[in-house]
Design a protein around this motif. Structure first.
Motif, PDB file in Angstrom:
ATOM      1  N   ILE A  98      -7.338   2.124  -3.845  1.00  0.00           N
ATOM      2  CA  ILE A  98      -7.624   1.826  -2.448  1.00  0.00           C
ATOM      3  C   ILE A  98      -6.377   1.183  -1.853  1.00  0.00           C
ATOM      4  CG2 ILE A  98      -8.724  -0.368  -3.073  1.00  0.00           C
ATOM      5  CD1 ILE A  98     -10.456  -0.006  -0.527  1.00  0.00           C
ATOM      6  N   ARG A  99      -5.940   1.710  -0.704  1.00  0.00           N
ATOM      7  CA  ARG A  99      -4.714   1.223  -0.070  1.00  0.00           C
ATOM      8  C   ARG A  99      -4.948   1.033   1.419  1.00  0.00           C
ATOM      9  NH1 ARG A  99      -1.328   5.044  -1.576  1.00  0.00           N
ATOM     10  NH2 ARG A  99      -1.521   6.293   0.318  1.00  0.00           N
ATOM     11  N   HIS A 100      -4.480  -0.090   1.924  1.00  0.00           N
ATOM     12  CA  HIS A 100      -4.553  -0.368   3.356  1.00  0.00           C
ATOM     13  C   HIS A 100      -3.151  -0.201   3.925  1.00  0.00           C
ATOM     14  CE1 HIS A 100      -5.218  -2.160   7.215  1.00  0.00           C
ATOM     15  NE2 HIS A 100      -6.438  -2.567   6.925  1.00  0.00           N
ATOM     16  N   SER A 109       1.968  -2.209   3.491  1.00  0.00           N
ATOM     17  CA  SER A 109       0.778  -1.685   2.820  1.00  0.00           C
ATOM     18  C   SER A 109       0.426  -2.586   1.634  1.00  0.00           C
ATOM     19  CB  SER A 109       1.004  -0.244   2.336  1.00  0.00           C
ATOM     20  OG  SER A 109       2.041  -0.181   1.373  1.00  0.00           O
ATOM     21  N   VAL A 110      -0.868  -2.738   1.401  1.00  0.00           N
ATOM     22  CA  VAL A 110      -1.380  -3.428   0.226  1.00  0.00           C
ATOM     23  C   VAL A 110      -2.302  -2.466  -0.508  1.00  0.00           C
ATOM     24  CG1 VAL A 110      -1.199  -5.745   1.199  1.00  0.00           C
ATOM     25  CG2 VAL A 110      -3.276  -4.424   1.565  1.00  0.00           C
ATOM     26  N   TYR A 111      -2.316  -2.559  -1.814  1.00  0.00           N
ATOM     27  CA  TYR A 111      -3.127  -1.605  -2.572  1.00  0.00           C
ATOM     28  C   TYR A 111      -3.644  -2.241  -3.857  1.00  0.00           C
ATOM     29  CZ  TYR A 111       1.138  -1.010  -5.356  1.00  0.00           C
ATOM     30  OH  TYR A 111       2.247  -1.243  -6.134  1.00  0.00           O
ATOM     31  N   MET A 112      -4.671  -1.613  -4.400  1.00  0.00           N
ATOM     32  CA  MET A 112      -5.231  -1.984  -5.694  1.00  0.00           C
ATOM     33  C   MET A 112      -5.660  -0.709  -6.395  1.00  0.00           C
ATOM     34  SD  MET A 112      -8.350  -4.608  -6.681  1.00  0.00           S
ATOM     35  CE  MET A 112      -9.570  -3.712  -5.708  1.00  0.00           C
ATOM     36  N   VAL A 132      -2.365  -4.656  -8.574  1.00  0.00           N
ATOM     37  CA  VAL A 132      -2.361  -4.953  -7.143  1.00  0.00           C
ATOM     38  C   VAL A 132      -0.905  -4.979  -6.692  1.00  0.00           C
ATOM     39  CG1 VAL A 132      -4.541  -6.209  -7.105  1.00  0.00           C
ATOM     40  CG2 VAL A 132      -2.419  -7.439  -7.594  1.00  0.00           C
ATOM     41  N   GLY A 133      -0.661  -4.521  -5.465  1.00  0.00           N
ATOM     42  CA  GLY A 133       0.712  -4.449  -5.001  1.00  0.00           C
ATOM     43  C   GLY A 133       0.826  -4.597  -3.497  1.00  0.00           C
ATOM     44  N   TYR A 134       2.053  -4.845  -3.067  1.00  0.00           N
ATOM     45  CA  TYR A 134       2.350  -5.001  -1.640  1.00  0.00           C
ATOM     46  C   TYR A 134       3.714  -4.380  -1.368  1.00  0.00           C
ATOM     47  CZ  TYR A 134       3.649  -7.227   2.790  1.00  0.00           C
ATOM     48  OH  TYR A 134       4.050  -7.454   4.079  1.00  0.00           O
ATOM     49  N   ARG A 135       3.821  -3.645  -0.249  1.00  0.00           N
ATOM     50  CA  ARG A 135       5.082  -3.022   0.151  1.00  0.00           C
ATOM     51  C   ARG A 135       5.459  -3.478   1.553  1.00  0.00           C
ATOM     52  NH1 ARG A 135       8.652   0.850  -1.113  1.00  0.00           N
ATOM     53  NH2 ARG A 135       9.593   2.122   0.538  1.00  0.00           N
ATOM     54  N   GLU A 136       6.702  -3.933   1.679  1.00  0.00           N
ATOM     55  CA  GLU A 136       7.236  -4.423   2.950  1.00  0.00           C
ATOM     56  C   GLU A 136       8.430  -3.556   3.350  1.00  0.00           C
ATOM     57  OE1 GLU A 136       7.899  -6.864   6.306  1.00  0.00           O
ATOM     58  OE2 GLU A 136       6.242  -7.008   4.878  1.00  0.00           O
ATOM     59  N   ASN A 147       8.966  -3.726  -2.726  1.00  0.00           N
ATOM     60  CA  ASN A 147       7.642  -3.507  -3.295  1.00  0.00           C
ATOM     61  C   ASN A 147       7.453  -4.452  -4.485  1.00  0.00           C
ATOM     62  OD1 ASN A 147       5.328  -1.183  -3.222  1.00  0.00           O
ATOM     63  ND2 ASN A 147       5.581  -1.959  -5.292  1.00  0.00           N
ATOM     64  N   VAL A 148       6.313  -5.141  -4.530  1.00  0.00           N
ATOM     65  CA  VAL A 148       5.988  -6.004  -5.656  1.00  0.00           C
ATOM     66  C   VAL A 148       4.625  -5.589  -6.196  1.00  0.00           C
ATOM     67  CG1 VAL A 148       5.007  -7.748  -4.090  1.00  0.00           C
ATOM     68  CG2 VAL A 148       5.662  -8.394  -6.423  1.00  0.00           C
ATOM     69  N   GLU A 149       4.515  -5.534  -7.528  1.00  0.00           N
ATOM     70  CA  GLU A 149       3.258  -5.115  -8.152  1.00  0.00           C
ATOM     71  C   GLU A 149       2.984  -5.965  -9.384  1.00  0.00           C
ATOM     72  OE1 GLU A 149       1.997  -0.825  -8.764  1.00  0.00           O
ATOM     73  OE2 GLU A 149       2.307  -1.418 -10.860  1.00  0.00           O
ATOM     74  N   LEU A 150       1.720  -6.374  -9.523  1.00  0.00           N
ATOM     75  CA  LEU A 150       1.236  -7.084 -10.701  1.00  0.00           C
ATOM     76  C   LEU A 150       0.246  -6.188 -11.429  1.00  0.00           C
ATOM     77  CD1 LEU A 150       0.608 -10.650  -9.216  1.00  0.00           C
ATOM     78  CD2 LEU A 150       2.448  -9.983 -10.778  1.00  0.00           C
TER      79      LEU A 150
END
Length: 222
Positions: A98-100, A109-112, A132-136, A147-150
């Motif tokens: 799921i990505r917003h 964008s944020v995603y899981m 979970v991740g975030y892209r700027e 982009n950072v992802e855990l």
């Protein structure tokens, strides 16, 4: 555009004052805006020159895509030994994402995402993962995207269990159409435990590994 900021669109407009306006430049501008991946439709209209001036009035119309993106899937396969000779088990897989998109209106964008793999004969042998991740985009107006992802995963095997935590940082930039470069750093902590030394014995041993890696990536599309 209702949610997307005007700045995000304007920074794609690379038409210099005083240079001739051609159909090729407008087409390239359209491709640049479409490349943001935030719009279902993009149209650019040249209303011609202003009165008593060489300046052109350009109208850019965009229709935004849906912000929420969902993926669900699965699969079925067979597991063989390392020589691909003897059949060991059947395996089922499932995954979800799921990505917003355009989270704050600036292309973020944020995603899981998650995944599950399980054997059919021995359902205790499973592999689970969650990220979970975030892209700027365009960090500090530098044209560099971040982009950072855990990621965490847990795997149950016959002889041992393993637990993995991973942090990934990625920075990328597009220089010309078709040419991009990225720098990726990964930090990983892996723990292996519950070693099975015999059919009836499991020792509470534990092994830990820490791994860090960094590497550049260059892409060239022709």
């Amino acid at each position: 555009n209702q949610k997307t900021s005007d700045y995000l669109i304007r920074r794609k407009i690379k038409l210099e004052t005083g240079t001739p306006l051609t159909a090729e430049k407008l087409q390239q501008l359209k491709k640049e805006i479409e490349g943001l991946g935030l719009f279902r439709r993009v149209s650019i209209i040249d209303n011609g020159k202003q009165a008593n001036s060489q300046r052109h009035d350009i109208v850019i119309n965009v229709e935004e895509t849906k912000s929420i993106h969902v993926e669900i899937g699965g699969g079925f396969g067979s597991l063989y030994d390392e020589d691909a000779v003897f059949f060991k088990d059947n395996v089922v897989r499932s995954f979800g994402l799921i990505r917003h998109n355009n989270f704050f209106g600036g292309g973020e964008s944020v995603y899981m995402r998650g995944g599950l793999k399980r054997r059919l004969t021995n359902a205790d042998l499973t592999e689970r993962s969650l990220a979970v991740g975030y892209r700027e985009p365009d960090i500090l107006s530098s044209q560099i995207n971040g982009n950072v992802e855990l990621l965490t995963s847990l795997e149950d095997e016959i002889a041992f269990d393993s637990d993995e935590k991973q942090l990934t940082l990625k920075f990328d930039r597009t220089f010309d159409p078709g040419i991009s470069a990225a720098l990726k750093y990964t930090f990983e902590i892996s723990r292996t435990f519950n070693f099975e030394t015999s059919a009836d014995t499991t020792e509470e041993l534990e092994e830990n590994f820490i791994l860090g890696s960094v590497g550049p990536v260059i892409s060239w599309d022709r």
